[in-house]
Motif scaffolding. Sequence first.
Motif, PDB file in Angstrom:
ATOM      1  N   ILE A   1     -78.087  49.119 -58.263  1.00 16.09           N
ATOM      2  CA  ILE A   1     -76.665  49.476 -58.275  1.00 16.09           C
ATOM      3  C   ILE A   1     -76.471  50.906 -57.763  1.00 16.09           C
ATOM      4  N   THR A   2     -77.393  51.790 -58.070  1.00 15.31           N
ATOM      5  CA  THR A   2     -77.309  53.160 -57.556  1.00 15.31           C
ATOM      6  C   THR A   2     -77.393  53.170 -56.030  1.00 15.31           C
ATOM      7  N   LEU A   3     -78.289  52.376 -55.472  1.00 12.66           N
ATOM      8  CA  LEU A   3     -78.397  52.286 -54.009  1.00 12.66           C
ATOM      9  C   LEU A   3     -77.122  51.703 -53.388  1.00 12.66           C
ATOM     10  N   ILE A   4     -76.567  50.688 -54.025  1.00 12.29           N
ATOM     11  CA  ILE A   4     -75.323  50.092 -53.542  1.00 12.29           C
ATOM     12  C   ILE A   4     -74.194  51.128 -53.596  1.00 12.29           C
ATOM     13  N   LEU A   5     -74.153  51.895 -54.675  1.00 10.16           N
ATOM     14  CA  LEU A   5     -73.134  52.938 -54.820  1.00 10.16           C
ATOM     15  C   LEU A   5     -73.288  54.021 -53.749  1.00 10.16           C
ATOM     16  N   LEU A   6     -74.524  54.429 -53.481  1.00  7.87           N
ATOM     17  CA  LEU A   6     -74.766  55.413 -52.421  1.00  7.87           C
ATOM     18  C   LEU A   6     -74.331  54.869 -51.060  1.00  7.87           C
ATOM     19  N   TRP A   7     -74.669  53.626 -50.796  1.00  9.60           N
ATOM     20  CA  TRP A   7     -74.257  52.988 -49.540  1.00  9.60           C
ATOM     21  C   TRP A   7     -72.731  53.003 -49.422  1.00  9.60           C
ATOM     22  N   THR A   8     -72.048  52.670 -50.499  1.00  6.40           N
ATOM     23  CA  THR A   8     -70.589  52.643 -50.503  1.00  6.40           C
ATOM     24  C   THR A   8     -70.014  54.037 -50.255  1.00  6.40           C
ATOM     25  N   CYS A   9     -70.619  55.036 -50.888  1.00  5.57           N
ATOM     26  CA  CYS A   9     -70.131  56.419 -50.732  1.00  5.57           C
ATOM     27  C   CYS A   9     -70.300  56.927 -49.304  1.00  5.57           C
ATOM     28  N   ILE A  10     -71.284  56.425 -48.595  1.00  4.03           N
ATOM     29  CA  ILE A  10     -71.522  56.846 -47.217  1.00  4.03           C
ATOM     30  C   ILE A  10     -70.720  55.995 -46.233  1.00  4.03           C
ATOM     31  N   SER A  11     -70.722  54.688 -46.429  1.00  2.00           N
ATOM     32  CA  SER A  11     -70.108  53.793 -45.447  1.00  2.00           C
ATOM     33  C   SER A  11     -68.581  53.774 -45.507  1.00  2.00           C
TER      34      SER A  11
ATOM     35  N   ILE B   1     -70.598  42.182 -61.561  1.00  5.19           N
ATOM     36  CA  ILE B   1     -71.783  41.790 -62.327  1.00  5.19           C
ATOM     37  C   ILE B   1     -72.296  42.974 -63.130  1.00  5.19           C
ATOM     38  N   ASP B   2     -72.239  44.170 -62.552  1.00  8.18           N
ATOM     39  CA  ASP B   2     -72.689  45.367 -63.263  1.00  8.18           C
ATOM     40  C   ASP B   2     -71.845  45.615 -64.514  1.00  8.18           C
ATOM     41  N   ILE B   3     -70.564  45.359 -64.449  1.00  7.55           N
ATOM     42  CA  ILE B   3     -69.712  45.504 -65.635  1.00  7.55           C
ATOM     43  C   ILE B   3     -70.199  44.564 -66.734  1.00  7.55           C
ATOM     44  N   ILE B   4     -70.525  43.342 -66.375  1.00 11.75           N
ATOM     45  CA  ILE B   4     -71.043  42.375 -67.348  1.00 11.75           C
ATOM     46  C   ILE B   4     -72.382  42.844 -67.897  1.00 11.75           C
ATOM     47  N   VAL B   5     -73.248  43.351 -67.032  1.00 16.39           N
ATOM     48  CA  VAL B   5     -74.548  43.867 -67.467  1.00 16.39           C
ATOM     49  C   VAL B   5     -74.375  45.015 -68.462  1.00 16.39           C
ATOM     50  N   ILE B   6     -73.439  45.905 -68.193  1.00 19.48           N
ATOM     51  CA  ILE B   6     -73.221  47.052 -69.083  1.00 19.48           C
ATOM     52  C   ILE B   6     -72.785  46.587 -70.460  1.00 19.48           C
ATOM     53  N   PHE B   7     -71.930  45.575 -70.530  1.00 16.75           N
ATOM     54  CA  PHE B   7     -71.505  45.046 -71.825  1.00 16.75           C
ATOM     55  C   PHE B   7     -72.662  44.412 -72.595  1.00 16.75           C
ATOM     56  N   ASN B   8     -73.732  44.068 -71.894  1.00 19.82           N
ATOM     57  CA  ASN B   8     -74.889  43.436 -72.524  1.00 19.82           C
ATOM     58  C   ASN B   8     -76.124  44.322 -72.479  1.00 19.82           C
ATOM     59  N   SER B   9     -75.911  45.627 -72.453  1.00 22.82           N
ATOM     60  CA  SER B   9     -77.018  46.589 -72.424  1.00 22.82           C
ATOM     61  C   SER B   9     -76.929  47.520 -73.620  1.00 22.82           C
ATOM     62  N   ALA B  10     -78.021  47.625 -74.345  1.00 19.18           N
ATOM     63  CA  ALA B  10     -78.087  48.572 -75.454  1.00 19.18           C
ATOM     64  C   ALA B  10     -77.993  49.990 -74.898  1.00 19.18           C
ATOM     65  N   VAL B  11     -77.397  50.882 -75.671  1.00 17.36           N
ATOM     66  CA  VAL B  11     -77.263  52.271 -75.260  1.00 17.36           C
ATOM     67  C   VAL B  11     -77.846  53.172 -76.340  1.00 17.36           C
ATOM     68  N   GLN B  12     -78.123  54.400 -75.964  1.00 23.32           N
ATOM     69  CA  GLN B  12     -78.621  55.363 -76.932  1.00 23.32           C
ATOM     70  C   GLN B  12     -77.547  56.412 -77.192  1.00 23.32           C
ATOM     71  N   ASP B  13     -77.402  56.784 -78.466  1.00 18.07           N
ATOM     72  CA  ASP B  13     -76.428  57.814 -78.816  1.00 18.07           C
ATOM     73  C   ASP B  13     -77.044  59.199 -78.650  1.00 18.07           C
ATOM     74  N   GLU B  14     -76.319  60.224 -79.088  1.00 19.04           N
ATOM     75  CA  GLU B  14     -76.786  61.607 -78.921  1.00 19.04           C
ATOM     76  C   GLU B  14     -78.094  61.888 -79.666  1.00 19.04           C
TER      77      GLU B  14
END
Length: 123
Positions: free
Chosen positions: A29-39, A67-80
């Motif tokens: 997703i980071t690569l896709i985002l970089l591509w989008t920011c350039i193209s 799909i990334d939005i769905i993945v984020i909703f199903n990804s554990a996160v770490q707090d501070e």
Amino acid sequence: MERMNHRISRVPYMLYPEDNKKTNWDMFITLILLWTCISTPARIAFSEEDTIGWTTLKWTIDFLFLIDIIVIFNSAVQDEDFRTIEDRKEIAKIYLSGWLFLDVFAIVPFSDIMSAGSNKNGG
């Protein structure tokens, strides 16, 4: 401290920060985002009309961000305090108060909506 490879208990269908699948998805997703920011600026500056290939690519990228939005909703996160949050309601609350609206706003095809509206009105 070594990265944890195995958890004793796991929530079903939850991606964890130390999972290779999650790491690989985030890199993709980071690569896709970089591509989008350039193209995107290049397309705006040097192209008058999108070809079918560019339109297909644009819709595919938007779909991947959905799909990334769905993945984020199903990804554990770490707090501070580096505690892992696995509760989906808590994850949703964190995402809703953070990046969700920007992520959704980014995938709305405003140019297609505007062009459909102008074609409908005869212009």
